[in-house]
Design a protein around this motif. Structure first.
Motif, PDB file in Angstrom:
ATOM      1  N   ARG A  84      -9.591  12.008  -3.415  1.00 17.20           N
ATOM      2  CA  ARG A  84      -8.378  11.589  -4.110  1.00 17.20           C
ATOM      3  C   ARG A  84      -7.433  10.933  -3.124  1.00 17.20           C
ATOM      4  O   ARG A  84      -7.305  11.386  -1.980  1.00 17.20           O
ATOM      5  CB  ARG A  84      -7.668  12.788  -4.738  1.00 17.20           C
ATOM      6  CG  ARG A  84      -8.378  13.415  -5.898  1.00 17.20           C
ATOM      7  CD  ARG A  84      -7.394  14.283  -6.694  1.00 17.20           C
ATOM      8  NE  ARG A  84      -6.738  15.278  -5.851  1.00 17.20           N
ATOM      9  CZ  ARG A  84      -5.520  15.769  -6.084  1.00 17.20           C
ATOM     10  NH1 ARG A  84      -4.812  15.333  -7.121  1.00 17.20           N
ATOM     11  NH2 ARG A  84      -5.004  16.688  -5.298  1.00 17.20           N
ATOM     12  N   ILE A  85      -6.775   9.886  -3.562  1.00 19.62           N
ATOM     13  CA  ILE A  85      -5.736   9.256  -2.768  1.00 19.62           C
ATOM     14  C   ILE A  85      -4.544   8.932  -3.663  1.00 19.62           C
ATOM     15  O   ILE A  85      -4.677   8.883  -4.893  1.00 19.62           O
ATOM     16  CB  ILE A  85      -6.221   7.956  -2.081  1.00 19.62           C
ATOM     17  CG1 ILE A  85      -6.600   6.904  -3.123  1.00 19.62           C
ATOM     18  CG2 ILE A  85      -7.366   8.223  -1.120  1.00 19.62           C
ATOM     19  CD1 ILE A  85      -6.868   5.514  -2.524  1.00 19.62           C
ATOM     20  N   THR A  86      -3.405   8.745  -3.042  1.00 22.91           N
ATOM     21  CA  THR A  86      -2.243   8.198  -3.726  1.00 22.91           C
ATOM     22  C   THR A  86      -1.950   6.861  -3.072  1.00 22.91           C
ATOM     23  O   THR A  86      -1.368   6.796  -1.987  1.00 22.91           O
ATOM     24  CB  THR A  86      -1.028   9.130  -3.623  1.00 22.91           C
ATOM     25  OG1 THR A  86      -1.350  10.402  -4.213  1.00 22.91           O
ATOM     26  CG2 THR A  86       0.172   8.541  -4.346  1.00 22.91           C
ATOM     27  N   HIS A  87      -2.406   5.808  -3.720  1.00 15.00           N
ATOM     28  CA  HIS A  87      -2.304   4.472  -3.130  1.00 15.00           C
ATOM     29  C   HIS A  87      -0.869   3.971  -3.247  1.00 15.00           C
ATOM     30  O   HIS A  87      -0.223   4.160  -4.297  1.00 15.00           O
ATOM     31  CB  HIS A  87      -3.264   3.517  -3.847  1.00 15.00           C
ATOM     32  CG  HIS A  87      -3.489   2.239  -3.112  1.00 15.00           C
ATOM     33  ND1 HIS A  87      -2.613   1.173  -3.193  1.00 15.00           N
ATOM     34  CD2 HIS A  87      -4.484   1.862  -2.271  1.00 15.00           C
ATOM     35  CE1 HIS A  87      -3.065   0.195  -2.437  1.00 15.00           C
ATOM     36  NE2 HIS A  87      -4.196   0.583  -1.858  1.00 15.00           N
ATOM     37  N   PRO A  88      -0.331   3.325  -2.216  1.00 17.09           N
ATOM     38  CA  PRO A  88       1.068   2.878  -2.279  1.00 17.09           C
ATOM     39  C   PRO A  88       1.333   1.832  -3.353  1.00 17.09           C
ATOM     40  O   PRO A  88       2.486   1.653  -3.756  1.00 17.09           O
ATOM     41  CB  PRO A  88       1.319   2.301  -0.878  1.00 17.09           C
ATOM     42  CG  PRO A  88      -0.036   2.053  -0.293  1.00 17.09           C
ATOM     43  CD  PRO A  88      -0.944   3.067  -0.894  1.00 17.09           C
ATOM     44  N   LEU A  89       0.298   1.147  -3.862  1.00 18.63           N
ATOM     45  CA  LEU A  89       0.503   0.108  -4.871  1.00 18.63           C
ATOM     46  C   LEU A  89       0.082   0.530  -6.272  1.00 18.63           C
ATOM     47  O   LEU A  89       0.744   0.176  -7.254  1.00 18.63           O
ATOM     48  CB  LEU A  89      -0.257  -1.167  -4.483  1.00 18.63           C
ATOM     49  CG  LEU A  89       0.204  -1.872  -3.202  1.00 18.63           C
ATOM     50  CD1 LEU A  89      -0.632  -3.105  -2.950  1.00 18.63           C
ATOM     51  CD2 LEU A  89       1.687  -2.235  -3.295  1.00 18.63           C
ATOM     52  N   VAL A  90      -1.022   1.274  -6.391  1.00 13.41           N
ATOM     53  CA  VAL A  90      -1.554   1.575  -7.729  1.00 13.41           C
ATOM     54  C   VAL A  90      -1.526   3.060  -8.058  1.00 13.41           C
ATOM     55  O   VAL A  90      -2.003   3.462  -9.116  1.00 13.41           O
ATOM     56  CB  VAL A  90      -2.991   1.018  -7.873  1.00 13.41           C
ATOM     57  CG1 VAL A  90      -2.990  -0.497  -7.776  1.00 13.41           C
ATOM     58  CG2 VAL A  90      -3.934   1.638  -6.849  1.00 13.41           C
ATOM     59  N   GLY A  91      -0.995   3.879  -7.172  1.00 15.86           N
ATOM     60  CA  GLY A  91      -0.822   5.291  -7.488  1.00 15.86           C
ATOM     61  C   GLY A  91      -2.065   6.138  -7.276  1.00 15.86           C
ATOM     62  O   GLY A  91      -2.934   5.811  -6.462  1.00 15.86           O
ATOM     63  N   ASP A  92      -2.157   7.213  -8.047  1.00 15.71           N
ATOM     64  CA  ASP A  92      -3.236   8.184  -7.859  1.00 15.71           C
ATOM     65  C   ASP A  92      -4.585   7.595  -8.271  1.00 15.71           C
ATOM     66  O   ASP A  92      -4.709   6.967  -9.321  1.00 15.71           O
ATOM     67  CB  ASP A  92      -2.977   9.439  -8.681  1.00 15.71           C
ATOM     68  CG  ASP A  92      -1.771  10.221  -8.182  1.00 15.71           C
ATOM     69  OD1 ASP A  92      -1.397  10.033  -7.012  1.00 15.71           O
ATOM     70  OD2 ASP A  92      -1.200  11.002  -8.971  1.00 15.71           O
ATOM     71  N   MET A  93      -5.569   7.832  -7.434  1.00 17.92           N
ATOM     72  CA  MET A  93      -6.939   7.391  -7.701  1.00 17.92           C
ATOM     73  C   MET A  93      -7.913   8.452  -7.222  1.00 17.92           C
ATOM     74  O   MET A  93      -7.657   9.152  -6.246  1.00 17.92           O
ATOM     75  CB  MET A  93      -7.257   6.080  -6.971  1.00 17.92           C
ATOM     76  CG  MET A  93      -6.576   4.847  -7.493  1.00 17.92           C
ATOM     77  SD  MET A  93      -7.173   3.373  -6.593  1.00 17.92           S
ATOM     78  CE  MET A  93      -8.933   3.374  -7.062  1.00 17.92           C
ATOM     79  N   SER A 147     -12.596   3.786 -16.548  1.00 19.05           N
ATOM     80  CA  SER A 147     -11.583   4.794 -16.267  1.00 19.05           C
ATOM     81  C   SER A 147     -10.303   4.149 -15.755  1.00 19.05           C
ATOM     82  O   SER A 147     -10.258   2.953 -15.433  1.00 19.05           O
ATOM     83  CB  SER A 147     -12.110   5.774 -15.213  1.00 19.05           C
ATOM     84  OG  SER A 147     -12.324   5.094 -13.973  1.00 19.05           O
ATOM     85  N   ARG A 148      -9.246   4.957 -15.666  1.00 21.74           N
ATOM     86  CA  ARG A 148      -8.013   4.474 -15.075  1.00 21.74           C
ATOM     87  C   ARG A 148      -8.238   4.089 -13.618  1.00 21.74           C
ATOM     88  O   ARG A 148      -7.633   3.139 -13.114  1.00 21.74           O
ATOM     89  CB  ARG A 148      -6.925   5.550 -15.157  1.00 21.74           C
ATOM     90  CG  ARG A 148      -5.583   5.075 -14.587  1.00 21.74           C
ATOM     91  CD  ARG A 148      -4.603   6.212 -14.326  1.00 21.74           C
ATOM     92  NE  ARG A 148      -3.392   5.702 -13.703  1.00 21.74           N
ATOM     93  CZ  ARG A 148      -3.294   5.377 -12.421  1.00 21.74           C
ATOM     94  NH1 ARG A 148      -4.345   5.483 -11.626  1.00 21.74           N
ATOM     95  NH2 ARG A 148      -2.147   4.916 -11.923  1.00 21.74           N
ATOM     96  N   ASP A 149      -9.124   4.813 -12.943  1.00 19.40           N
ATOM     97  CA  ASP A 149      -9.433   4.482 -11.555  1.00 19.40           C
ATOM     98  C   ASP A 149     -10.081   3.102 -11.461  1.00 19.40           C
ATOM     99  O   ASP A 149      -9.808   2.340 -10.533  1.00 19.40           O
ATOM    100  CB  ASP A 149     -10.366   5.536 -10.954  1.00 19.40           C
ATOM    101  CG  ASP A 149      -9.736   6.920 -10.958  1.00 19.40           C
ATOM    102  OD1 ASP A 149      -8.550   7.026 -10.583  1.00 19.40           O
ATOM    103  OD2 ASP A 149     -10.417   7.881 -11.337  1.00 19.40           O
ATOM    104  N   ALA A 150     -10.935   2.790 -12.437  1.00 20.67           N
ATOM    105  CA  ALA A 150     -11.555   1.464 -12.457  1.00 20.67           C
ATOM    106  C   ALA A 150     -10.505   0.380 -12.687  1.00 20.67           C
ATOM    107  O   ALA A 150     -10.553  -0.695 -12.075  1.00 20.67           O
ATOM    108  CB  ALA A 150     -12.635   1.403 -13.531  1.00 20.67           C
ATOM    109  N   ASP A 151      -9.541   0.659 -13.566  1.00 23.94           N
ATOM    110  CA  ASP A 151      -8.467  -0.311 -13.799  1.00 23.94           C
ATOM    111  C   ASP A 151      -7.660  -0.538 -12.526  1.00 23.94           C
ATOM    112  O   ASP A 151      -7.294  -1.677 -12.192  1.00 23.94           O
ATOM    113  CB  ASP A 151      -7.542   0.184 -14.909  1.00 23.94           C
ATOM    114  CG  ASP A 151      -8.223   0.203 -16.274  1.00 23.94           C
ATOM    115  OD1 ASP A 151      -9.237  -0.503 -16.439  1.00 23.94           O
ATOM    116  OD2 ASP A 151      -7.740   0.932 -17.167  1.00 23.94           O
ATOM    117  N   ALA A 152      -7.373   0.545 -11.807  1.00 19.73           N
ATOM    118  CA  ALA A 152      -6.611   0.428 -10.570  1.00 19.73           C
ATOM    119  C   ALA A 152      -7.391  -0.363  -9.524  1.00 19.73           C
ATOM    120  O   ALA A 152      -6.829  -1.207  -8.807  1.00 19.73           O
ATOM    121  CB  ALA A 152      -6.267   1.811 -10.038  1.00 19.73           C
TER     122      ALA A 152
END
Length: 294
Positions: free
Chosen positions: A234-243, A269-274
């Protein structure tokens, strides 16, 4: 690094974590209170089928004459997993290596083969990067550099996962599961020390991490070694948020000490969208890289 102390500390920490019951020993209630939480040396020797003086000498770091059969028996007595067993063999091998042969298995600097560059350039749809055993990020395609932007863009060079995790304040925000990532990095470096104990750059990295607080030292003292070849992160990306993404680690057999890491997300998934959003912002023609130190 002191090879004798590495053997001693690894064996004593493994022995301390195994109870007699876990090892299959029956302890008489008349035996009295035990002074150690784990196995005693004589119990390890009994389980491994070696003499107590022999095991005591080995645990003190004297690995002269230790055969594969004996090491296998000790690994079984201490319930070592595959990664720990390989680490024990690496430590003993290093301790018994002659001074003339004491050189890093991998050269200090290496230019990545053109075929590796071409492979990364062709992988547009997934984040992919190459690292060495020290966790230096040597090269990554555009999507990997976008996904791991805080690591690749961290000021220290070469970009290094462990250095970022322990020394960069942005790491605790980037990794929601920071403790697990920190444990994983230390276990990976521990295993690399066993495989390549004469790598000066590796020793320098560990020295650097050890001088910047006790968060690294406490983990290093546990002597945990693991093979982290696949999993979820899991990461919290500075541009797209939680992934959340999965990763697979593959050793490049033609390049000793180099690994290809490929990341993926669940389709739709939302992760794929990010990830698609990151890809739309990063559509370069070339692979970017940190300095290729190995």
């Amino acid at each position: 690094m002191d090879r004798r102390s590495e053997i001693r500390d690894f064996l004593t920490t493994r022995r301390a974590r195994i109870t007699p019951e876990q090892a299959g020993l029956t302890i008489s209630p008349l035996a009295g209170a035990r002074r150690v939480p784990g196995l005693r040396r004589e119990e390890v020797a009994q389980l491994a089928g070696v003499s107590v003086p022999y095991y005591t000498r080995l645990e003190r770091g004297d690995a002269r004459g230790a055969t594969d059969a004996v090491l296998d028996a000790i690994a079984g007595a201490l319930l070592l997993d595959d990664a720990e067993r390989a680490h024990l063999f690496d430590l003993v091998r290093a301790a018994n290596t002659t001074s003339q042969a004491r050189a890093p298995r991998h050269p200090g600097r290496r230019t990545l083969r053109p075929e590796l560059w071409n492979m990364l350039e062709a992988m547009h749809g997934v984040p992919a990067y190459i690292r060495n055993g020290r966790l230096d990020l040597l090269a990554g395609n555009a999507l990997a550099r976008a996904l791991f932007a805080p690591v690749f863009d961290s000021p220290a060079r070469p970009a290094n996962s462990a250095r970022f995790t322990f020394l960069d304040p942005a790491a605790t925000e980037f990794y929601p599961d920071w403790d697990a990532v920190a444990d994983q990095n230390v276990a990976t470096l521990r295993a690399e020390v066993g495989r390549n104990p004469h790598d000066k750059a590796l020793s320098d990295l560990i020295g650097e991490l050890s001088t910047r607080g006790d968060t690294f030292d406490r983990r290093w003292a546990r002597h945990e070694v693991r093979r982290h070849r696949a999993g979820a992160k899991r990461i919290t990306h500075p541009l797209v948020g939680d992934m959340t993404f999965n990763y697979e680690t593959m050793q490049l057999t033609a390049d000793d000490g180099l690994y290809l890491i490929i990341c993926g997300v669940a389709p739709g998934s939302r992760d794929a969208d990010a990830l698609n959003l990151l890809a739309s912002w990063n559509t370069p023609a070339t692979v970017q890289t940190a300095p290729s130190n190995d």
